[in-house]
Design an enzyme around this catalytic site. Structure first.
Site, short mmCIF file in Angstrom:
data_model
loop_
_atom_site.label_atom_id
_atom_site.label_comp_id
_atom_site.label_asym_id
_atom_site.label_seq_id
_atom_site.Cartn_x
_atom_site.Cartn_y
_atom_site.Cartn_z
N TYR A 131 0.78 -1.23 0.00
CA TYR A 131 0.00 0.00 0.00
C TYR A 131 0.82 1.28 0.00
O TYR A 131 0.26 2.36 -0.20
CB TYR A 131 -0.97 -0.02 1.18
CG TYR A 131 -2.00 -1.12 1.00
CD1 TYR A 131 -3.06 -0.97 0.12
CD2 TYR A 131 -1.87 -2.34 1.68
CE1 TYR A 131 -3.99 -1.98 -0.07
CE2 TYR A 131 -2.79 -3.35 1.49
CZ TYR A 131 -3.85 -3.17 0.62
OH TYR A 131 -4.75 -4.18 0.41
N PHE A 160 -10.34 -4.00 10.86
CA PHE A 160 -11.54 -3.86 10.02
C PHE A 160 -11.21 -4.30 8.60
O PHE A 160 -10.06 -4.51 8.25
CB PHE A 160 -12.05 -2.43 10.03
CG PHE A 160 -11.04 -1.39 9.62
CD1 PHE A 160 -10.93 -0.98 8.30
CD2 PHE A 160 -10.20 -0.82 10.57
CE1 PHE A 160 -10.00 -0.03 7.91
CE2 PHE A 160 -9.27 0.15 10.21
CZ PHE A 160 -9.16 0.53 8.88
#
Length: 418
Positions: free
Chosen positions: A128, A418
């Site tokens: 990322y 999450f």
């Protein structure tokens, strides 16, 4: 047509949710079958307009989902975030630019909505950074050797006027959300929890009954009776050869809004009869725990890793949302190859407030947007990034000034995944 351009990247429809879940399970190496219970559960929170799929001849080969989130900045202010999750590309379709297309589409939409940052928990570290994310928090797990810790075996409860009580799941659903909000308002890096989280953690919503073990729940109340801490833990059943109990308690969650609550709940779980080992779950890297023990070496780190990654979308809003312990100014050149927030900014900050504006002044520090994300919550050091060659210092001493502004006395922490 170039390789990968024939892949259709778009939002999914409600009818495509089962196919999207199959691709998600495949990407995470779970059995690809899609039980009706999973479709029913995921359909309650999947928003098709914010859920992307990559389709090759009608078959989903990539998944990507985002949702609205609030992240606590330094000082307790909350900013709107684009939370990214469920990112996969099927192994047969790697290296075709699918993730890049999905990420670009989502971040552009987040920028348009006015989200200040984007966030994610990275399953793999190298992915990322190229999209402008930087690791902004770290988490650690400890394993406590209780007999070695030197704790008083006669401990019978807090000596500060407070008390520890066991409660059940119904109680947790009543007191937990407000208690977590109190923690979130004071913990940089914390995120909001939605109602479904509490249902899953207390067994109201059981996704896989074979994997569900009902935890014990303990609360700490201060001398006025106010709940200041909540602990959830499970205990295994293990006995040694000499008929000695050797149980391990595993902490599933701990919320403590005072140091008294934190001390009491750690002391409590280490005092449970038959428990000789405590696994803490993911905690802040500067958790009080080791030094709450007479022998801190009895708590050894068994896992430590990057946790919350941040991608800044609005430099001005992000830097003005947080507070600063020092006083000073610095001119930053933020490099953003994706064109979402790059430019030159002057930050003037003090404990009384801050101002961040675009400027034409000479840059004192040059950094990528990913480095800015890593610095935003105060965990990373500008001086360290200069030494690593990831930040350029064009005015001597600028990195030290920036560190005095950005670093925090306690490290940021995100308690959730999450």
């Amino acid at each position: 047509m170039s390789r990968g351009q024939d892949i259709d990247v778009r939002t999914i429809t409600e009818d495509e949710i089962p196919e999207w879940i199959r691709a998600l399970n495949t990407g995470f190496l779970r059995p690809p079958s899609v039980p009706e219970t999973e479709v029913a559960d995921r359909s309650t929170y999947i928003v098709p307009e914010r859920t992307l799929g990559a389709f090759d001849a009608g078959r989903c080969v990539g998944t990507f989902r985002s949702f609205g989130q609030e992240v606590t900045a330094v000082g307790g202010g909350a900013v709107a975030a684009d939370a990214i999750s469920n990112v996969t590309v099927t192994a047969t379709h790697r290296r075709r630019g699918i993730l890049t297309r999905m990420m670009a589409r989502d971040l552009a939409a987040a920028k348009e909505r006015g989200d200040v940052v984007a966030t994610l928990i990275a399953a793999e570290y190298p992915i990322y950074g190229r999209y402008g994310f930087g690791p902004a928090t770290t988490a650690a797990q400890w394993t406590i050797d209780v007999p070695r810790a030197g704790l008083d075996p006669r401990w019978a409860g807090p000596d500060d006027g407070g008390r520890v009580d066991l409660v059940d799941g119904d109680d947790v659903r009543k007191i937990g959300p407000d208690l977590h909000e109190r923690l979130r308002r004071s913990q940089p890096g914390a995120i909001d929890r939605w109602e479904r989280w509490w249902k899953v953690s207390t067994g109201v919503l059981v996704l896989d009954r074979a994997a569900w073990t009902e935890p014990f729940f303990a609360v700490y109340r201060d001398e006025e009776g106010e709940v200041e801490g909540l602990l959830a833990y499970t205990v295994d059943d293990h006995w040694g050869d000499a008929k000695q109990p050797l149980d391990t308690a595993t902490v599933m969650d701990m919320i403590a809004v005072s140091s008294a609550a934190e001390r009491a709940l750690w002391r409590y779980v280490c005092s449970v009869d038959w428990v000789t080992k405590v696994r803490t779950g993911w905690r802040a890297p500067d958790d009080l725990l080791p030094h709450l023990l007479p022998d801190p070496r009895a708590a050894r780190i068994t896992a430590q890793a990057d946790w919350l990654w941040v991608r800044v979308l609005d430099v001005v809003a992000a830097l003005e949302a947080r507070t600063y312990q020092g006083t000073g100014s610095v001119v930053l050149e933020v490099v953003d190859p994706d064109g979402l927030c790059g430019g030159r900014y002057r930050l003037d900050a003090s404990p009384e407030g801050s101002s961040c504006v675009r400027t034409t002044e000479t840059a004192e520090l040059t950094l990528g947007v990913g480095e800015l994300g890593a610095l935003w919550l105060g965990d990373e050091s500008v001086v360290r990034l200069v030494a690593l060659g990831r930040v350029g210092e064009t005015r001597a001493g600028a990195a030290t000034v920036a560190d005095a502004l950005l670093r925090t006395s306690r490290r940021p922490w995100c308690p959730d995944i999450f």
